[in-house]
Write a protein that holds these residues in place. Sequence first.
Motif, PDB file in Angstrom:
ATOM      1  N   LYS A 275      71.020  35.273 -21.971  1.00 21.37           N
ATOM      2  CA  LYS A 275      71.266  35.230 -20.528  1.00 21.37           C
ATOM      3  C   LYS A 275      72.686  35.695 -20.189  1.00 21.37           C
ATOM      4  O   LYS A 275      72.912  36.355 -19.173  1.00 21.37           O
ATOM      5  CB  LYS A 275      71.034  33.820 -20.002  1.00 21.37           C
ATOM      6  N   ILE A 276      73.647  35.343 -21.040  1.00 24.15           N
ATOM      7  CA  ILE A 276      75.036  35.803 -20.837  1.00 24.15           C
ATOM      8  C   ILE A 276      75.093  37.326 -20.902  1.00 24.15           C
ATOM      9  O   ILE A 276      75.711  37.983 -20.061  1.00 24.15           O
ATOM     10  CB  ILE A 276      75.973  35.186 -21.898  1.00 24.15           C
ATOM     11  N   ILE A 277      74.424  37.894 -21.900  1.00 23.95           N
ATOM     12  CA  ILE A 277      74.416  39.353 -22.063  1.00 23.95           C
ATOM     13  C   ILE A 277      73.791  40.020 -20.835  1.00 23.95           C
ATOM     14  O   ILE A 277      74.318  41.003 -20.306  1.00 23.95           O
ATOM     15  CB  ILE A 277      73.650  39.742 -23.345  1.00 23.95           C
ATOM     16  N   GLU A 278      72.682  39.460 -20.379  1.00 25.04           N
ATOM     17  CA  GLU A 278      72.003  40.037 -19.215  1.00 25.04           C
ATOM     18  C   GLU A 278      72.883  39.951 -17.963  1.00 25.04           C
ATOM     19  O   GLU A 278      72.927  40.893 -17.155  1.00 25.04           O
ATOM     20  CB  GLU A 278      70.676  39.319 -18.968  1.00 25.04           C
ATOM     21  N   ALA A 279      73.599  38.836 -17.814  1.00 23.22           N
ATOM     22  CA  ALA A 279      74.442  38.657 -16.631  1.00 23.22           C
ATOM     23  C   ALA A 279      75.630  39.615 -16.632  1.00 23.22           C
ATOM     24  O   ALA A 279      75.956  40.235 -15.608  1.00 23.22           O
ATOM     25  CB  ALA A 279      74.929  37.216 -16.557  1.00 23.22           C
TER      26      ALA A 279
ATOM     27  N   ASN B  84      67.910  43.353 -17.336  1.00 21.69           N
ATOM     28  CA  ASN B  84      66.828  42.467 -17.748  1.00 21.69           C
ATOM     29  C   ASN B  84      66.262  43.029 -19.051  1.00 21.69           C
ATOM     30  O   ASN B  84      65.663  44.112 -19.057  1.00 21.69           O
ATOM     31  CB  ASN B  84      65.727  42.391 -16.686  1.00 21.69           C
ATOM     32  N   ILE B  85      66.479  42.325 -20.133  1.00 24.41           N
ATOM     33  CA  ILE B  85      66.062  42.820 -21.446  1.00 24.41           C
ATOM     34  C   ILE B  85      64.556  42.636 -21.613  1.00 24.41           C
ATOM     35  O   ILE B  85      64.019  41.554 -21.369  1.00 24.41           O
ATOM     36  CB  ILE B  85      66.813  42.086 -22.570  1.00 24.41           C
ATOM     37  N   ASP B  86      63.889  43.694 -22.014  1.00 20.06           N
ATOM     38  CA  ASP B  86      62.448  43.655 -22.258  1.00 20.06           C
ATOM     39  C   ASP B  86      62.157  42.763 -23.461  1.00 20.06           C
ATOM     40  O   ASP B  86      62.506  43.094 -24.593  1.00 20.06           O
ATOM     41  CB  ASP B  86      61.937  45.081 -22.512  1.00 20.06           C
ATOM     42  N   ARG B  87      61.500  41.622 -23.196  1.00 18.89           N
ATOM     43  CA  ARG B  87      61.222  40.655 -24.272  1.00 18.89           C
ATOM     44  C   ARG B  87      60.230  41.174 -25.303  1.00 18.89           C
ATOM     45  O   ARG B  87      60.080  40.590 -26.377  1.00 18.89           O
ATOM     46  CB  ARG B  87      60.693  39.358 -23.673  1.00 18.89           C
ATOM     47  N   ASP B  88      59.531  42.253 -24.977  1.00 16.84           N
ATOM     48  CA  ASP B  88      58.556  42.802 -25.920  1.00 16.84           C
ATOM     49  C   ASP B  88      59.127  43.956 -26.737  1.00 16.84           C
ATOM     50  O   ASP B  88      58.431  44.511 -27.588  1.00 16.84           O
ATOM     51  CB  ASP B  88      57.313  43.296 -25.161  1.00 16.84           C
ATOM     52  N   SER B  89      60.368  44.317 -26.472  1.00 18.58           N
ATOM     53  CA  SER B  89      60.956  45.470 -27.147  1.00 18.58           C
ATOM     54  C   SER B  89      61.438  45.129 -28.551  1.00 18.58           C
ATOM     55  O   SER B  89      61.779  43.978 -28.850  1.00 18.58           O
ATOM     56  CB  SER B  89      62.132  46.021 -26.339  1.00 18.58           C
ATOM     57  N   LEU B  90      61.465  46.153 -29.402  1.00 16.94           N
ATOM     58  CA  LEU B  90      61.962  45.971 -30.757  1.00 16.94           C
ATOM     59  C   LEU B  90      63.446  45.623 -30.748  1.00 16.94           C
ATOM     60  O   LEU B  90      63.913  44.810 -31.554  1.00 16.94           O
ATOM     61  CB  LEU B  90      61.731  47.259 -31.565  1.00 16.94           C
TER      62      LEU B  90
END
Length: 283
Positions: free
Chosen positions: A189-193, A198-204
């Motif tokens: 969440k820190i990285i996204e903020a 919004n990081i794709d949770r399904d991505s490699l």
Amino acid sequence: MKEVKNLEILKIYNNNVVSCLNKKGEEIILTGAGLGFKKKIGDSVEMNKVTQKFVLDDGKKKKMNQLVQRVPKEYFGLSEEILRQAETVLGKKITLSTFMNFTDHIAGAIQRTKEGILLPNLVLMEVKTIWKEEFDLSLKMIDYIEEKTGVRLPVDEAGYMALYFTPEDQKERENRSLEMLQCVTDIVKIIEAVFEINIDRDSLAYMRLVTHLRFFIGRVMNKELRDETIVNENIYKLLVANDPRLLDCSRYIVAFVKKELESDVNRAEIVYLMIHITQILGN
């Protein structure tokens, strides 16, 4: 429990497990290689062979009888030897509940492996990181089990086995795993903020990041941070020059770790963290 000599066998569970009465009149379980071999009720216990002593209350008596009927007798000796190793190497205190549950688990694991059934360990990475010493012993015990039975258990089973060797009780283990997972979630969440993404949770890339963070938090918890001498300062400067937000992000994460885990993070860990964040950003 104070050692009692000249005990008479009350019940023979198998070659390695018998019961008798102590001086208090309590029924106790004794384990040891060959304790029940060629013995009969009323024979004296060979105390020099005893490796574990447990008081057997009424609740555990029923479970022990069920276990003996369900589990091949050779697995009791196998379980007893493995737990004795855990006691010697790790100082793990062995209780009767641990002995019965572990014996039952080993029997089930061997049977599943024979049938080609794999039970995936969803917390294997956490176990390998948080309980490294216990996991390393489990890998050796996988070799021991193969030597004795001819069955090679998968590495997932080493992860399950390691949890029996940990000093914490089940609740404490659960709490520590949950703490690690919550830290990983909060750092994402820190990285996204910071980067407004919004990081794709399904991505490699996300899976790689989470894997790195799990090991990172595990090293912090274990006070086993990367060796700072491996850091290339030029790489650090290049990363920051390419994206100055990496510096802010790393500072937020370091502050978070300091607050939540009361631990410092060294430069080596920061550089590796920056590299993984850069991969997420596609830079």
